[in-house]
Write an enzyme that holds these catalytic residues in place. Structure first.
Site, PDB file in Angstrom:
ATOM      1  N   CYS A  37     -42.357  47.704  43.519  1.00 57.55           N
ATOM      2  CA  CYS A  37     -42.314  48.795  42.540  1.00 57.55           C
ATOM      3  C   CYS A  37     -41.329  49.842  43.022  1.00 57.55           C
ATOM      4  O   CYS A  37     -41.011  49.902  44.205  1.00 57.55           O
ATOM      5  CB  CYS A  37     -43.670  49.488  42.421  1.00 57.55           C
ATOM      6  SG  CYS A  37     -45.003  48.475  41.844  1.00 57.55           S
ATOM      7  N   HIS A  47     -42.000  59.572  33.918  1.00 59.46           N
ATOM      8  CA  HIS A  47     -40.713  59.238  34.512  1.00 59.46           C
ATOM      9  C   HIS A  47     -40.501  57.725  34.515  1.00 59.46           C
ATOM     10  O   HIS A  47     -41.444  56.948  34.386  1.00 59.46           O
ATOM     11  CB  HIS A  47     -40.605  59.809  35.932  1.00 59.46           C
ATOM     12  CG  HIS A  47     -41.657  59.308  36.862  1.00 59.46           C
ATOM     13  ND1 HIS A  47     -42.934  59.816  36.880  1.00 59.46           N
ATOM     14  CD2 HIS A  47     -41.629  58.337  37.795  1.00 59.46           C
ATOM     15  CE1 HIS A  47     -43.648  59.186  37.784  1.00 59.46           C
ATOM     16  NE2 HIS A  47     -42.880  58.279  38.366  1.00 59.46           N
ATOM     17  N   GLU A  69     -49.936  58.747  38.734  1.00 59.89           N
ATOM     18  CA  GLU A  69     -48.841  57.901  38.251  1.00 59.89           C
ATOM     19  C   GLU A  69     -48.771  58.142  36.751  1.00 59.89           C
ATOM     20  O   GLU A  69     -49.777  57.997  36.046  1.00 59.89           O
ATOM     21  CB  GLU A  69     -49.129  56.417  38.501  1.00 59.89           C
ATOM     22  CG  GLU A  69     -49.189  56.027  39.951  1.00 59.89           C
ATOM     23  CD  GLU A  69     -47.829  55.780  40.562  1.00 59.89           C
ATOM     24  OE1 GLU A  69     -46.799  56.017  39.881  1.00 59.89           O
ATOM     25  OE2 GLU A  69     -47.777  55.353  41.723  1.00 59.89           O
ATOM     26  N   GLU A  79     -38.228  46.662  50.447  1.00 58.93           N
ATOM     27  CA  GLU A  79     -39.675  46.469  50.582  1.00 58.93           C
ATOM     28  C   GLU A  79     -40.056  45.074  51.044  1.00 58.93           C
ATOM     29  O   GLU A  79     -40.919  44.916  51.905  1.00 58.93           O
ATOM     30  CB  GLU A  79     -40.385  46.706  49.235  1.00 58.93           C
ATOM     31  CG  GLU A  79     -40.722  48.116  48.946  1.00 58.93           C
ATOM     32  CD  GLU A  79     -41.632  48.273  47.735  1.00 58.93           C
ATOM     33  OE1 GLU A  79     -42.472  47.396  47.465  1.00 58.93           O
ATOM     34  OE2 GLU A  79     -41.483  49.291  47.045  1.00 58.93           O
ATOM     35  N   HIS A 119     -45.278  63.162  40.733  1.00 61.06           N
ATOM     36  CA  HIS A 119     -46.591  62.557  40.975  1.00 61.06           C
ATOM     37  C   HIS A 119     -47.689  63.569  41.293  1.00 61.06           C
ATOM     38  O   HIS A 119     -48.815  63.187  41.585  1.00 61.06           O
ATOM     39  CB  HIS A 119     -46.476  61.518  42.096  1.00 61.06           C
ATOM     40  CG  HIS A 119     -45.682  60.320  41.693  1.00 61.06           C
ATOM     41  ND1 HIS A 119     -44.317  60.237  41.864  1.00 61.06           N
ATOM     42  CD2 HIS A 119     -46.054  59.169  41.097  1.00 61.06           C
ATOM     43  CE1 HIS A 119     -43.886  59.075  41.404  1.00 61.06           C
ATOM     44  NE2 HIS A 119     -44.917  58.407  40.929  1.00 61.06           N
ATOM     45  N   GLU A 125     -46.000  56.879  34.255  1.00 58.47           N
ATOM     46  CA  GLU A 125     -44.748  56.150  34.320  1.00 58.47           C
ATOM     47  C   GLU A 125     -44.426  55.369  33.057  1.00 58.47           C
ATOM     48  O   GLU A 125     -45.307  54.841  32.383  1.00 58.47           O
ATOM     49  CB  GLU A 125     -44.756  55.208  35.532  1.00 58.47           C
ATOM     50  CG  GLU A 125     -44.855  55.986  36.817  1.00 58.47           C
ATOM     51  CD  GLU A 125     -44.658  55.178  38.068  1.00 58.47           C
ATOM     52  OE1 GLU A 125     -44.202  55.754  39.064  1.00 58.47           O
ATOM     53  OE2 GLU A 125     -44.962  53.973  38.066  1.00 58.47           O
TER      54      GLU A 125
END
Length: 188
Positions: free
Chosen positions: A70, A35, A117, A90, A28, A119
């Site tokens: 997430c 990723h 980010e 979470e 990040h 992703e």
């Protein structure tokens, strides 16, 4: 002490094939490294979806509204297993069956933290029936929760996009496409 930023993520190419590993922190940092990630939506019996407001201590897009949960699978970990684990960590919700409904690849820079980010984001959906326990979010992860209709979510994303995490519009598109598909019926 090891933090979530020290965990390994799976680096991927533009087609989602694994090409290596990096720590969450390394992946990040600008310019970012593509990723594998996941975004989960929990849906209530009445069709509303559960959103979370990311905690103030998040290193990326704190206090923005996002989908239910997430995260990142560890290298080689099945996405649905990682997502189920993160739902418990979470949101405090377990034993939810998750189904992948699409992938949203994106790049976003966080002007507040300087992180990025980048992703390859697997979008997962699960049902949370009304008779289930109320979610009990971890305050270090989640500042607030709210249930919204998909229509109200779409409007919110258009009217006030900066109140939401930058990936939410794309993953919501995958959710809405899934919800718009006609149900498959078996003959009998």
């Amino acid at each position: 002490m090891t933090t979530r930023e020290d965990h390994l993520v799976e680096l991927v190419d533009e087609n989602g094939a694994a090409v290596g590993t990096a720590t969450v922190s390394e992946a990040h940092l600008p310019p970012g490294r593509l990723h594998r990630a996941f975004s989960v939506f929990l849906i209530a019996d009445d069709g509303r979806v559960l959103l979370q407001q990311r905690s103030a201590v998040k290193t990326r897009f704190p206090l923005r509204w996002a989908n239910t949960c997430c995260g990142h699978p560890t290298p080689g970990e099945p996405v649905t297993e990682a997502a189920a684990r993160r739902l418990v960590e979470e949101i405090g919700v377990g034993n939810v069956t998750l189904a992948e409904v699409g992938v949203h690849a994106y790049y976003a820079e966080d002007p507040a933290t300087g992180r990025v980010e980048y992703e390859y984001d697997h979008v997962l959906v699960g049902r949370l029936p009304a008779d289930r326990d109320t979610p009990l979010p971890d305050p270090d992860e989640v500042a607030d929760l709210r249930w919204v209709s998909p229509a109200d979510l779409r409007i919110g994303l258009q009217v006030e996009p900066r109140a939401y995490a930058p990936w939410l519009a794309g993953v919501t598109d995958r959710l809405l496409a899934h919800l718009d598909r006609p149900a498959e019926h078996s003959g009998g």
